[in-house]
Design a protein around this motif. Structure first.
Motif, PDB file in Angstrom:
ATOM      1  N   LEU A 268      12.934  34.944 -60.873  1.00 46.45           N
ATOM      2  CA  LEU A 268      11.780  34.791 -61.497  1.00 46.45           C
ATOM      3  C   LEU A 268      10.699  34.584 -60.510  1.00 46.45           C
ATOM      4  CD1 LEU A 268      12.745  32.123 -64.057  1.00 46.45           C
ATOM      5  CD2 LEU A 268      12.294  34.376 -64.509  1.00 46.45           C
ATOM      6  N   SER A 269      11.108  34.439 -59.388  1.00 46.64           N
ATOM      7  CA  SER A 269      10.254  34.337 -58.072  1.00 46.64           C
ATOM      8  C   SER A 269      10.103  35.543 -57.239  1.00 46.64           C
ATOM      9  CB  SER A 269      10.330  33.133 -57.318  1.00 46.64           C
ATOM     10  OG  SER A 269      10.515  31.985 -57.984  1.00 46.64           O
ATOM     11  N   SER A 270      10.864  36.494 -57.368  1.00 50.21           N
ATOM     12  CA  SER A 270      10.820  37.743 -56.369  1.00 50.21           C
ATOM     13  C   SER A 270       9.486  38.460 -56.501  1.00 50.21           C
ATOM     14  CB  SER A 270      11.913  38.611 -56.848  1.00 50.21           C
ATOM     15  OG  SER A 270      11.853  38.961 -58.192  1.00 50.21           O
ATOM     16  N   ASP A 271       8.716  38.548 -57.653  1.00 49.09           N
ATOM     17  CA  ASP A 271       7.575  39.111 -57.771  1.00 49.09           C
ATOM     18  C   ASP A 271       6.366  38.066 -56.716  1.00 49.09           C
ATOM     19  OD1 ASP A 271       4.980  40.189 -58.226  1.00 49.09           O
ATOM     20  OD2 ASP A 271       4.845  39.453 -60.215  1.00 49.09           O
ATOM     21  N   ALA A 272       6.321  37.053 -56.958  1.00 49.37           N
ATOM     22  CA  ALA A 272       5.442  36.107 -55.894  1.00 49.37           C
ATOM     23  C   ALA A 272       5.778  36.171 -54.563  1.00 49.37           C
ATOM     24  CB  ALA A 272       5.440  34.768 -56.517  1.00 49.37           C
ATOM     25  N   LEU A 273       7.194  36.273 -54.155  1.00 47.96           N
ATOM     26  CA  LEU A 273       7.633  36.192 -52.891  1.00 47.96           C
ATOM     27  C   LEU A 273       7.320  37.589 -52.277  1.00 47.96           C
ATOM     28  CD1 LEU A 273      11.109  34.477 -53.129  1.00 47.96           C
ATOM     29  CD2 LEU A 273       9.091  33.591 -52.010  1.00 47.96           C
ATOM     30  N   SER A 274       7.651  38.618 -53.036  1.00 49.61           N
ATOM     31  CA  SER A 274       7.364  39.895 -52.384  1.00 49.61           C
ATOM     32  C   SER A 274       6.000  40.320 -52.225  1.00 49.61           C
ATOM     33  CB  SER A 274       7.917  41.121 -53.503  1.00 49.61           C
ATOM     34  OG  SER A 274       6.908  41.011 -54.602  1.00 49.61           O
ATOM     35  N   SER A 275       5.090  39.486 -53.043  1.00 49.86           N
ATOM     36  CA  SER A 275       3.579  39.683 -52.620  1.00 49.86           C
ATOM     37  C   SER A 275       3.266  39.440 -51.119  1.00 49.86           C
ATOM     38  CB  SER A 275       2.712  38.981 -53.703  1.00 49.86           C
ATOM     39  OG  SER A 275       3.016  39.016 -54.715  1.00 49.86           O
ATOM     40  N   VAL A 276       3.889  38.733 -50.654  1.00 53.14           N
ATOM     41  CA  VAL A 276       3.368  38.375 -49.005  1.00 53.14           C
ATOM     42  C   VAL A 276       3.565  39.758 -48.336  1.00 53.14           C
ATOM     43  CG1 VAL A 276       4.122  35.920 -49.324  1.00 53.14           C
ATOM     44  CG2 VAL A 276       5.999  37.547 -48.587  1.00 53.14           C
ATOM     45  N   ALA A 277       4.391  40.666 -48.562  1.00 56.79           N
ATOM     46  CA  ALA A 277       4.859  41.842 -48.010  1.00 56.79           C
ATOM     47  C   ALA A 277       3.324  42.710 -47.918  1.00 56.79           C
ATOM     48  CB  ALA A 277       6.065  42.740 -48.684  1.00 56.79           C
ATOM     49  N   TYR A 278       2.642  42.592 -48.934  1.00 53.01           N
ATOM     50  CA  TYR A 278       1.418  43.455 -48.863  1.00 53.01           C
ATOM     51  C   TYR A 278       0.152  42.762 -49.061  1.00 53.01           C
ATOM     52  CZ  TYR A 278       2.350  43.177 -53.669  1.00 53.01           C
ATOM     53  OH  TYR A 278       2.814  42.631 -55.246  1.00 53.01           O
ATOM     54  N   GLY A 279       0.110  41.523 -49.319  1.00 55.44           N
ATOM     55  CA  GLY A 279      -1.135  40.622 -49.348  1.00 55.44           C
ATOM     56  C   GLY A 279      -1.841  40.758 -48.275  1.00 55.44           C
ATOM     57  N   THR A 280      -1.363  40.300 -47.037  1.00 53.52           N
ATOM     58  CA  THR A 280      -2.002  40.245 -45.734  1.00 53.52           C
ATOM     59  C   THR A 280      -2.716  41.731 -45.389  1.00 53.52           C
ATOM     60  OG1 THR A 280      -0.574  38.768 -44.755  1.00 53.52           O
ATOM     61  CG2 THR A 280      -2.000  40.034 -43.292  1.00 53.52           C
ATOM     62  N   GLU A 281      -1.656  42.790 -45.753  1.00 50.83           N
ATOM     63  CA  GLU A 281      -2.471  44.112 -45.467  1.00 50.83           C
ATOM     64  C   GLU A 281      -3.557  44.450 -46.576  1.00 50.83           C
ATOM     65  OE1 GLU A 281      -0.609  48.754 -45.189  1.00 50.83           O
ATOM     66  OE2 GLU A 281       0.857  46.845 -45.871  1.00 50.83           O
ATOM     67  N   MET A 282      -3.372  43.921 -47.730  1.00 43.35           N
ATOM     68  CA  MET A 282      -4.767  44.071 -48.626  1.00 43.35           C
ATOM     69  C   MET A 282      -6.077  43.518 -48.105  1.00 43.35           C
ATOM     70  SD  MET A 282      -3.859  46.400 -51.185  1.00 43.35           S
ATOM     71  CE  MET A 282      -2.181  46.866 -49.850  1.00 43.35           C
ATOM     72  N   ILE A 283      -5.693  42.299 -47.675  1.00 45.44           N
ATOM     73  CA  ILE A 283      -6.948  41.710 -46.920  1.00 45.44           C
ATOM     74  C   ILE A 283      -7.464  42.438 -45.750  1.00 45.44           C
ATOM     75  CG2 ILE A 283      -7.668  39.680 -45.606  1.00 45.44           C
ATOM     76  CD1 ILE A 283      -5.647  38.010 -47.311  1.00 45.44           C
ATOM     77  N   LEU A 284      -6.570  42.880 -45.027  1.00 39.35           N
ATOM     78  CA  LEU A 284      -7.078  43.744 -43.568  1.00 39.35           C
ATOM     79  C   LEU A 284      -7.707  44.966 -44.134  1.00 39.35           C
ATOM     80  CD1 LEU A 284      -4.037  42.571 -41.147  1.00 39.35           C
ATOM     81  CD2 LEU A 284      -6.435  41.857 -41.244  1.00 39.35           C
ATOM     82  N   LEU A 285      -7.160  45.774 -45.096  1.00 44.70           N
ATOM     83  CA  LEU A 285      -7.553  47.150 -45.499  1.00 44.70           C
ATOM     84  C   LEU A 285      -8.986  46.822 -45.897  1.00 44.70           C
ATOM     85  CD1 LEU A 285      -4.778  48.572 -47.420  1.00 44.70           C
ATOM     86  CD2 LEU A 285      -5.855  49.518 -45.255  1.00 44.70           C
ATOM     87  N   GLU A 286      -9.498  45.585 -46.684  1.00 42.05           N
ATOM     88  CA  GLU A 286     -10.952  45.517 -46.975  1.00 42.05           C
ATOM     89  C   GLU A 286     -11.662  45.090 -45.692  1.00 42.05           C
ATOM     90  OE1 GLU A 286     -12.064  46.581 -49.741  1.00 42.05           O
ATOM     91  OE2 GLU A 286     -10.140  46.556 -51.004  1.00 42.05           O
ATOM     92  N   LEU A 287     -11.169  44.502 -44.696  1.00 45.94           N
ATOM     93  CA  LEU A 287     -12.036  43.979 -43.926  1.00 45.94           C
ATOM     94  C   LEU A 287     -12.230  44.978 -42.654  1.00 45.94           C
ATOM     95  CD1 LEU A 287     -10.646  40.319 -43.092  1.00 45.94           C
ATOM     96  CD2 LEU A 287     -12.518  41.123 -44.170  1.00 45.94           C
ATOM     97  N   ALA A 288     -11.053  45.880 -42.842  1.00 44.79           N
ATOM     98  CA  ALA A 288     -11.238  47.115 -41.829  1.00 44.79           C
ATOM     99  C   ALA A 288     -12.496  48.228 -42.045  1.00 44.79           C
ATOM    100  CB  ALA A 288     -10.016  47.945 -41.766  1.00 44.79           C
TER     101      ALA A 288
END
Length: 610
Positions: free
Chosen positions: A34-54
């Motif tokens: 039940l938590s693999s979705d939320a846990l996996s989000s850290v694999a691309y959460g930071t990247e999504m932030i940096l892509l917008e700031l870039a």
């Protein structure tokens, strides 16, 4: 090998209803399921932030830290709020149940639709991100992104059709391997940063002002993109009844464990991306997490272990949806808001219709968006944050109405949660509208309308089928019409059956010429089965129209006194492909007559030998 043997080989032996308790999850199994979705989000959460700031320049990357802190605060608010949802609604259903009981059924449908959309997008986003982790390490796989993604999707469908217990056993190891790898990565990276060793080149700093070129709109876009790391936390509250006893206590502990892991891993990866001076790859073939792992460990063995674990967790993130979507759709189906087959369990006690439907919808998304994570992300998270908002508002109303012990504190917590998540919904709708969020904004009310129509249909059917226990059963005589194509054993068995039903039996034959009609009448008279034969000559060589006209005349003649029953003689061939060579007329007659209100259509089968 029979079809049942093949089914057992693929899906496993059927489970008894009494074995449902054994399919419930202990904490160690609930976390990966039940938590693999939320846990996996850290694999691309930071990247999504940096892509917008870039989009404004690398100088804006320092703002990733405060954005990450804001998201971690949001995670904390949601964890506390959903622990209260578990206390208040231990029967499961999460936001749907809260909204339905406190805001009304229409709002419940909106919450349910929002979550179902989010679950579907979670599968597509998670699996596409998992495939990206493969292409980051093995560039030769780039042309095969969509086929690999579809293969992963249907592997998940297959595993979940085998049942919760078996899928949990398979998926537990990869999830715990990912958690271990991330904690080791964060620990190694923080050690490098604090000691000034390794590949750390930047001091991590928190900005104090807004530099020229960076607008609040860009920051809000980065925040909304990073909020993808929050999705999935609600799945635990949806599935409380599927926990081992004590269900509420185990669900709350799992929720707290998830919150702590999310904060540590997501915050740690964001800090390390700045410490290692990581920039998003403009080609999209290398993920930020991959580059952080490479900076920390080099392209050695542990780097590839991290990539393997990341691919596994991103793929398994879809497993949260493969549990959440079927469970939620079954609850909604029980409330007559979805087709009833979604509430049925299969041989392995899994909700097969929900699992297969989710696999089909996710496959369509992966094909349409070519397995690109950044193309799917803008559609993501609106639904889940809308459901977050309705759940929080519903709980505020519940606490204010019930006034149970500590209700004021609970109302304040959920009120803050409702305000924050509503702000995120608004930010997401504005900043991601042109990038694809408009699709979700349009589809959501359409699906709510569809669910409303489904509910009204079930209410209408129930109203028409309702019978009073003291209502007498009416006695109705039957006139049986048997369409015949000749004189043979199939017709003989059908006539014998018809005579057992009613004394009013008539055979009906369509001839294509007067000579054929005369010949059939003579043969019938000679055979004399005790049933009158009506022969009609069809000038346009059609079978169906004369039969329909004859049935219409019979209805007008008998009115409501007698019911018309059409018995279709049909022989069943031994081999399935032989069926394509016979009985096409019977199929067409049956299809047309089923739409007639007062006509009963039935088939009398005659089984042929090999």
């Amino acid at each position: 090998m029979t079809s049942q043997s093949i089914k057992r080989l693929i899906l496993g032996r059927p489970l008894k209803s009494e074995e449902a308790e054994g399919e419930k999850m202990p904490m160690w199994k609930a976390l990966p399921i039940l938590s693999s979705d939320a846990l996996s989000s850290v694999a691309y959460g930071t990247e999504m932030i940096l892509l917008e700031l870039a989009t404004v320049g690398a100088f804006a990357f320092s703002f990733s830290i405060p954005i990450a802190l804001a998201i971690i605060l949001l995670i904390a608010i949601l964890i506390v709020s959903y622990r209260q949802v578990i206390d208040a609604y231990p029967q499961g259903g999460g936001a749907y149940m809260v909204a339905k009981e406190n805001l009304g059924m229409m709002w419940g449908r909106l919450a349910g639709v929002s979550l179902l959309i989010d679950y579907t997008l979670t599968v597509a986003v998670s699996i596409s991100a998992g495939v990206m982790a493969i292409t980051s390490a093995y560039h030769a796989a780039v042309p095969y992104v969509v086929p690999i993604a579809l293969l992963f999707t249907w592997f998940m469908v297959w595993m979940n059709l085998r049942g919760t217990s078996e899928s949990g056993n398979v998926f537990a190891f990869p999830t715990y391997l990912f958690i271990f790898c991330m904690l080791v990565l964060v620990g190694k990276g923080l050690f490098d940063w604090l000691t000034g060793t390794g590949h750390t080149t930047h001091s991590v700093s928190v900005p104090t002002g807004l530099p020229t070129g960076l607008t609040w709109f860009v920051l809000l876009k980065a925040f909304s993109s990073g909020c993808s790391a929050v999705t999935g936390v609600e799945a635990i509250s949806n599935a409380v009844p599927h926990f081992r006893r004590p269900a509420e206590k185990n669900a709350k502990r799992t929720m707290l464990t998830l919150g702590i892991l999310l904060a540590v891993i997501f915050g740690g990866v964001t800090i390390l991306s700045q410490a290692y001076n990581i920039h998003p790859d403009p080609t999209g073939t290398k993920s930020v997490l991959s580059m952080v792992a490479e900076a920390a460990f080099g392209r050695g063995g542990f780097y590839y272990v991290i990539q393997l674990a990341t691919t596994a967790i991103l793929t398994l993130a879809a497993n949260t949806s493969f549990n959440g979507f079927p469970i939620l759709s079954s609850i909604m189906a029980q409330d007559k808001n979805m087709p009833r087959m979604f509430s049925n369990r299969g041989d392995r006690l899994a909700f097969n219709y929900g699992i297969i439907t989710l696999g089909i919808l996710a496959s369509i998304l992966l094909i349409v968006f070519r397995g690109k994570t950044d193309a799917l992300i803008p559609l993501y998270a609106i639904g889940v944050f809308l459901s977050f908002t309705m759940a929080q508002v519903g709980l505020v109303l519940k606490w204010c109405r019930d006034k149970s012990e500590g209700w004021q504190r609970k109302a304040i917590i959920n009120g803050v949660g409702a305000f924050v998540t509503l702000c995120v919904v608004i930010i997401f709708c504005i900043t991601k509208f042109k990038e694809g969020a408009w699709i979700v904004i349009i589809i959501t009310p359409l699906l709510v309308f569809l669910l409303t129509r489904i509910s009204k249909h079930y209410d209408n059917v129930a109203k028409q089928l309702k019978v009073e226990l003291n209502e007498p059963i009416p006695a109705v005589e039957t006139v049986v019409i048997i369409p015949v194509a000749g004189i043979h054993k199939v017709v003989l068995s059908t006539i014998a059956y018809a005579k057992a039903l009613s004394p009013y039996v008539v055979a009906f034959y369509v001839a294509f010429s007067p000579e054929e009609a005369k010949k059939m009448e003579e043969r019938w008279k000679q055979w004399n089965p005790g049933v009158r034969l009506v022969v009609v000559v069809s000038r346009y060589r059609t079978l169906i129209r004369p039969l329909i006209e004859f049935i219409g005349r019979a209805e007008r003649h008998y009115g409501k006194e007698k019911r018309i029953t059409v018995l279709l003689p049909e022989f069943i061939t031994h081999k399935f492909w032989h069926r394509l060579l016979h009985n096409q007329s019977a199929f067409r007659i049956r299809t047309l007559l089923l739409n007639r209100k007062d006509v009963v259509v039935s088939t009398v089968p005659f089984h042929l030998n090999d």
